[in-house]
Design a protein around this motif. Structure first.
Motif, PDB file in Angstrom:
ATOM      1  N   PHE B  31       6.086  -8.164  10.246  1.00 27.71           N
ATOM      2  CA  PHE B  31       5.626  -7.569   9.170  1.00 27.71           C
ATOM      3  C   PHE B  31       5.809  -6.088   9.183  1.00 27.71           C
ATOM      4  O   PHE B  31       5.770  -5.627  10.259  1.00 27.71           O
ATOM      5  N   CYS B  33       5.409  -2.332   7.263  1.00 21.63           N
ATOM      6  CA  CYS B  33       4.953  -1.388   6.439  1.00 21.63           C
ATOM      7  C   CYS B  33       5.847  -0.202   6.145  1.00 21.63           C
ATOM      8  O   CYS B  33       6.820   0.201   6.885  1.00 21.63           O
ATOM      9  N   TYR B  48       2.662  -2.843   2.495  1.00 19.30           N
ATOM     10  CA  TYR B  48       2.285  -3.294   3.943  1.00 19.30           C
ATOM     11  C   TYR B  48       2.683  -4.711   3.643  1.00 19.30           C
ATOM     12  O   TYR B  48       2.848  -5.328   2.788  1.00 19.30           O
ATOM     13  N   GLN B  49       2.604  -5.389   4.929  1.00 20.42           N
ATOM     14  CA  GLN B  49       3.062  -6.994   5.091  1.00 20.42           C
ATOM     15  C   GLN B  49       4.409  -7.365   4.357  1.00 20.42           C
ATOM     16  O   GLN B  49       4.324  -8.117   3.587  1.00 20.42           O
ATOM     17  N   LYS B  52       3.855  -5.990   0.028  1.00 20.46           N
ATOM     18  CA  LYS B  52       2.372  -5.761  -0.821  1.00 20.46           C
ATOM     19  C   LYS B  52       2.160  -4.399  -1.149  1.00 20.46           C
ATOM     20  O   LYS B  52       2.390  -3.588  -0.029  1.00 20.46           O
ATOM     21  N   GLN B  88       7.223   0.951   9.703  1.00 20.22           N
ATOM     22  CA  GLN B  88       6.468   0.568  10.966  1.00 20.22           C
ATOM     23  C   GLN B  88       6.353  -0.905  11.101  1.00 20.22           C
ATOM     24  O   GLN B  88       5.910  -1.591   9.971  1.00 20.22           O
ATOM     25  N   TRP B  90       5.135  -4.037  14.393  1.00 21.73           N
ATOM     26  CA  TRP B  90       4.622  -4.261  15.650  1.00 21.73           C
ATOM     27  C   TRP B  90       5.458  -4.961  16.516  1.00 21.73           C
ATOM     28  O   TRP B  90       5.861  -5.909  16.285  1.00 21.73           O
ATOM     29  N   TRP B  92       4.909  -6.875  19.936  1.00 23.49           N
ATOM     30  CA  TRP B  92       4.008  -7.605  20.776  1.00 23.49           C
ATOM     31  C   TRP B  92       2.672  -6.578  20.182  1.00 23.49           C
ATOM     32  O   TRP B  92       2.265  -6.490  19.230  1.00 23.49           O
ATOM     33  N   THR B  94       2.190  -3.236  20.480  1.00 24.05           N
ATOM     34  CA  THR B  94       2.696  -1.899  20.272  1.00 24.05           C
ATOM     35  C   THR B  94       3.149  -1.514  18.754  1.00 24.05           C
ATOM     36  O   THR B  94       3.831  -2.227  18.418  1.00 24.05           O
ATOM     37  N   ALA B  95       2.491  -0.680  18.375  1.00 20.39           N
ATOM     38  CA  ALA B  95       2.942   0.025  16.777  1.00 20.39           C
ATOM     39  C   ALA B  95       4.277   0.752  17.233  1.00 20.39           C
ATOM     40  O   ALA B  95       4.295   1.753  17.987  1.00 20.39           O
ATOM     41  N   PHE B  97       7.268   2.899  15.012  1.00 17.74           N
ATOM     42  CA  PHE B  97       7.589   3.770  13.846  1.00 17.74           C
ATOM     43  C   PHE B  97       9.098   3.770  13.912  1.00 17.74           C
ATOM     44  O   PHE B  97       9.971   4.268  14.854  1.00 17.74           O
TER      45      PHE B  97
END
Lengths: 128, 106
Positions: B31, B33, B48-49, B52, B88, B90, B92, B94-95, B97
């Motif tokens: 996903f 963002c 997001y996602q 959306k 941005q 993920w 695993w 960890t986020a 950017f």
């Protein structure tokens, strides 16, 4: 309307410890639908995720910072905090707190979420 | 570590469509963002996602994500859209950017 406000010292000495607090109003940090996070941005540069905390106090940290960072939540005060040790000039940044959205269309995720809204940020300068 | 790559800058004329890309290994399986950061302000979520829009975000903002590239599209670009944009995702737990893209409305 949910609001987040960071607070803490603007100037910290090299090798010392930073402590920041994020006060949340208009919503509860004990919500199961959201986690809470810290993100930082060095002057003139991009964003770096520091870590998240959830309603159970479980934490998730950026591996690059994990050894120096701790996030805690105080449900009674509706705020959460960031502690970062062994500071260097490279830690000079605007530090943001944000709500982490993780549920959409009936599904909730531990990760895969988004940060919204963000606090106004607080500039922390590390200097000897 | 996982990396997201964005072009440093994109220029667009008022009223035209701006496209900002974000590239990463198998990004389409994650996903994505997008955040807008106007000068001197905090970042604001705009997508997001993958596609959306949060409440209050203009329909002019849209997103897509497939293969190794995600794209933020701004239609009918206005002067108020001039800002830095960050993707941005993920990896695993960890986020990550992207480095950010400065959108200039000429």
């Amino acid at each position: 309307q949910l609001q987040l406000q960071e607070s803490g010292p603007g100037l910290v000495k090299t090798s010392e410890t930073l402590s920041l607090t994020c006060s949340v109003s208009g919503g509860s940090i004990s919500s199961t639908y959201h986690y809470w996070g810290w993100i930082r941005q060095p002057p003139g540069r991009g964003l770096e995720w520091i870590g998240n905390i959830n309603y159970s106090g479980n934490t998730y940290y950026n591996p690059s910072l994990k050894s120096r960072v701790k996030i805690l939540a105080d449900m009674s005060k509706n705020h959460f905090s960031l502690t970062m040790t062994s500071l260097t000039a490279a830690d000079t940044a605007v530090y943001y707190c944000a709500r982490f959205g993780r549920c959409s269309e009936g599904s909730c995720y531990t990760t895969k979420g988004w940060f919204d809204p963000w606090g106004q940020g607080t500039l922390v300068t590390v200097s000897s | 570590s996982y990396e997201l790559t964005q072009p440093p800058s994109v220029s667009v004329s008022p009223g035209q469509t701006a496209s900002i890309t974000c590239s990463g290994d198998e990004l389409g399986s994650k996903f994505i963002c997008w955040y807008q950061q106007r000068p001197g302000l905090s970042p604001m979520l705009v997508i997001y996602q993958d596609n959306k829009r949060p409440s209050g975000i203009s329909e002019r903002f849209s997103g897509s994500n497939s293969g190794n590239t995600a794209t933020l599209t701004i239609s009918g670009t206005q002067a108020m859209d001039e800002a830095d944009y960050y993707c941005q995702a993920w990896d695993w737990n960890t986020a990550v950017f992207g480095g950010g893209t400065k959108l200039t409305v000429l």
